[in-house]
Scaffold this motif. Structure first.
Motif, PDB file in Angstrom:
ATOM      1  N   VAL A   1      85.331 -69.115 -92.252  1.00 31.35           N
ATOM      2  CA  VAL A   1      84.194 -68.999 -91.343  1.00 31.35           C
ATOM      3  C   VAL A   1      83.174 -70.034 -91.780  1.00 31.35           C
ATOM      4  O   VAL A   1      82.664 -69.981 -92.905  1.00 31.35           O
ATOM      5  CB  VAL A   1      83.594 -67.574 -91.383  1.00 31.35           C
ATOM      6  N   VAL A   2      82.890 -70.989 -90.900  1.00 30.64           N
ATOM      7  CA  VAL A   2      82.053 -72.132 -91.251  1.00 30.64           C
ATOM      8  C   VAL A   2      80.629 -71.948 -90.742  1.00 30.64           C
ATOM      9  O   VAL A   2      80.392 -71.822 -89.545  1.00 30.64           O
ATOM     10  CB  VAL A   2      82.655 -73.444 -90.691  1.00 30.64           C
ATOM     11  N   ASP A   3      79.687 -71.921 -91.664  1.00 31.14           N
ATOM     12  CA  ASP A   3      78.251 -71.990 -91.390  1.00 31.14           C
ATOM     13  C   ASP A   3      77.738 -70.918 -90.432  1.00 31.14           C
ATOM     14  O   ASP A   3      76.938 -71.192 -89.557  1.00 31.14           O
ATOM     15  CB  ASP A   3      77.899 -73.390 -90.885  1.00 31.14           C
TER      16      ASP A   3
ATOM     17  N   ILE B   1      79.217 -63.753 -81.507  1.00 33.95           N
ATOM     18  CA  ILE B   1      80.443 -64.108 -82.234  1.00 33.95           C
ATOM     19  C   ILE B   1      80.637 -63.264 -83.489  1.00 33.95           C
ATOM     20  O   ILE B   1      81.758 -63.107 -83.983  1.00 33.95           O
ATOM     21  CB  ILE B   1      80.423 -65.616 -82.586  1.00 33.95           C
ATOM     22  N   VAL B   2      79.556 -62.671 -83.986  1.00 33.26           N
ATOM     23  CA  VAL B   2      79.614 -61.957 -85.262  1.00 33.26           C
ATOM     24  C   VAL B   2      80.563 -60.766 -85.217  1.00 33.26           C
ATOM     25  O   VAL B   2      81.357 -60.565 -86.149  1.00 33.26           O
ATOM     26  CB  VAL B   2      78.201 -61.517 -85.703  1.00 33.26           C
ATOM     27  N   GLU B   3      80.522 -59.974 -84.179  1.00 30.41           N
ATOM     28  CA  GLU B   3      81.394 -58.799 -84.084  1.00 30.41           C
ATOM     29  C   GLU B   3      82.871 -59.194 -84.156  1.00 30.41           C
ATOM     30  O   GLU B   3      83.667 -58.560 -84.857  1.00 30.41           O
ATOM     31  CB  GLU B   3      81.115 -58.030 -82.797  1.00 30.41           C
ATOM     32  N   GLY B   4      83.245 -60.251 -83.456  1.00 24.63           N
ATOM     33  CA  GLY B   4      84.627 -60.718 -83.484  1.00 24.63           C
ATOM     34  C   GLY B   4      85.041 -61.231 -84.851  1.00 24.63           C
ATOM     35  O   GLY B   4      86.148 -60.952 -85.324  1.00 24.63           O
ATOM     36  N   ILE B   5      84.152 -61.961 -85.496  1.00 21.20           N
ATOM     37  CA  ILE B   5      84.446 -62.457 -86.846  1.00 21.20           C
ATOM     38  C   ILE B   5      84.620 -61.289 -87.806  1.00 21.20           C
ATOM     39  O   ILE B   5      85.553 -61.276 -88.616  1.00 21.20           O
ATOM     40  CB  ILE B   5      83.343 -63.417 -87.326  1.00 21.20           C
TER      41      ILE B   5
ATOM     42  N   ALA C   1      85.569 -58.253 -87.102  1.00 21.77           N
ATOM     43  CA  ALA C   1      86.824 -57.559 -86.797  1.00 21.77           C
ATOM     44  C   ALA C   1      88.015 -58.297 -87.396  1.00 21.77           C
ATOM     45  O   ALA C   1      88.918 -57.679 -87.980  1.00 21.77           O
ATOM     46  CB  ALA C   1      86.989 -57.410 -85.285  1.00 21.77           C
ATOM     47  N   ILE C   2      88.019 -59.602 -87.261  1.00 24.82           N
ATOM     48  CA  ILE C   2      89.115 -60.395 -87.842  1.00 24.82           C
ATOM     49  C   ILE C   2      89.075 -60.300 -89.363  1.00 24.82           C
ATOM     50  O   ILE C   2      90.098 -60.126 -90.021  1.00 24.82           O
ATOM     51  CB  ILE C   2      89.037 -61.864 -87.375  1.00 24.82           C
TER      52      ILE C   2
END
Length: 79
Positions: A7-9, A28-32, A34-35
């Motif tokens: 996860v970049v920056d 985008i935070v929720e998806g990151i 979850a992954i």
């Protein structure tokens, strides 16, 4: 075989209310997350951007130029 999520920056500054807010940047935070929380990757790496105090991108290094305005920067030598 190992796998990695990089996860970049990702930073609060890019979310609404942040100093460099991007419209809907928080979405985008929720998806990151979850992954990240899945077992899909054996390693998770978060990077962060960093600049020295005298970096050309900081307004304070251009004292005679108004903040939040555009400024043409000549070829800048990296440190």
């Amino acid at each position: 075989m190992s796998s990695a999520l990089v996860v970049v920056d990702l930073q609060n500054d890019f979310c609404p209310g942040g100093s460099l807010a991007v419209k809907d940047g928080h979405e985008i935070v929720e998806g990151i997350n979850a992954i990240r929380d899945s077992s899909e990757f054996s390693h998770v790496i978060f990077t962060r951007d960093w600049h020295p105090e005298d970096h050309v991108s900081f307004a304070r290094n251009h004292p005679n130029h108004p903040e939040f305005s555009k400024k043409m920067v000549q070829n800048h030598t990296a440190h």
